[in-house]
Write a protein that holds these residues in place. Structure first.
Motif, short mmCIF file in Angstrom:
data_model
loop_
_atom_site.label_atom_id
_atom_site.label_comp_id
_atom_site.label_asym_id
_atom_site.label_seq_id
_atom_site.Cartn_x
_atom_site.Cartn_y
_atom_site.Cartn_z
N TYR A 14 21.13 66.15 16.76
CA TYR A 14 21.55 65.62 15.47
C TYR A 14 20.87 66.35 14.32
N ILE A 16 19.61 66.15 10.26
CA ILE A 16 19.28 65.32 9.11
C ILE A 16 19.42 66.20 7.87
N CYS A 90 17.49 62.64 22.72
CA CYS A 90 17.99 63.08 21.43
C CYS A 90 17.01 64.03 20.76
N TYR A 92 16.38 66.09 17.06
CA TYR A 92 16.74 66.06 15.64
C TYR A 92 16.14 67.27 14.92
N ASP A 139 17.53 57.28 16.36
CA ASP A 139 17.83 57.61 14.96
C ASP A 139 16.83 56.94 14.02
N ALA A 142 13.65 58.91 14.26
CA ALA A 142 13.81 60.21 13.62
C ALA A 142 13.75 60.08 12.10
#
Length: 150
Positions: A14, A16, A90, A92, A139, A142
């Motif tokens: 992911y 940001i 995950c 980030y 999330d 993160a």
């Protein structure tokens, strides 16, 4: 039976994106569930995490990105909310949009995605985002890491 026969992993990557005090979020509908998360997606065999993120942003948002610093990788056990036999990992990264790549919000205040795979984008003021708004625990962590709260 080998050790790996029963171990299923889903690696997600992911980005940001922060711009002028706002963070880009993805409001999605997936398998009957409304999800608020960072933009990104699943790592495919043969690609690295940064390549995955660039591909996902290009496919889903139609923009080229500059993948910058690593922000966080899950450091706790997380089961997929869609399949309890799968562990989700995950990764980030901070992402910068080059000047020519501008993303507009694609959501009205009362408009929610309603079909599987529907995705809306929205910019939220950093000061207005509560970590509890984000659907997934990774999330939330993160975002805390990104904001320097942890």
């Amino acid at each position: 039976m080998s050790y790996f026969d029963n171990n299923k992993f889903n690696i997600r990557v992911y980005g940001i994106v922060e711009n002028s005090g706002r963070i880009l979020l993805s409001d999605e509908y997936h398998r009957g569930m409304e999800v608020l998360k960072f933009p990104g997606g699943g790592l495919m065999h043969g690609e690295g995490p940064r390549e995955c993120l660039a591909r996902e942003f290009h496919e889903e948002l139609g923009v080229e990105i500059d993948v910058r610093d690593h922000v966080y990788t899950t450091d706790f056990f997380q089961t997929s909310v869609f399949d309890n036999q799968v562990q989700v990992i995950c990764i980030y990264y901070k992402v910068v949009l080059p000047l020519e790549n501008h993303i507009e919000s694609r959501r009205n205040a009362d408009q929610k995605p309603r079909e599987n795979g529907d995705q809306n984008l929205l910019w939220k003021e950093v000061s207005e985002i509560g970590t509890d708004e984000l659907t997934f625990p990774s999330d939330r962590m993160a975002l805390k890491m990104f904001l320097g709260l942890v």
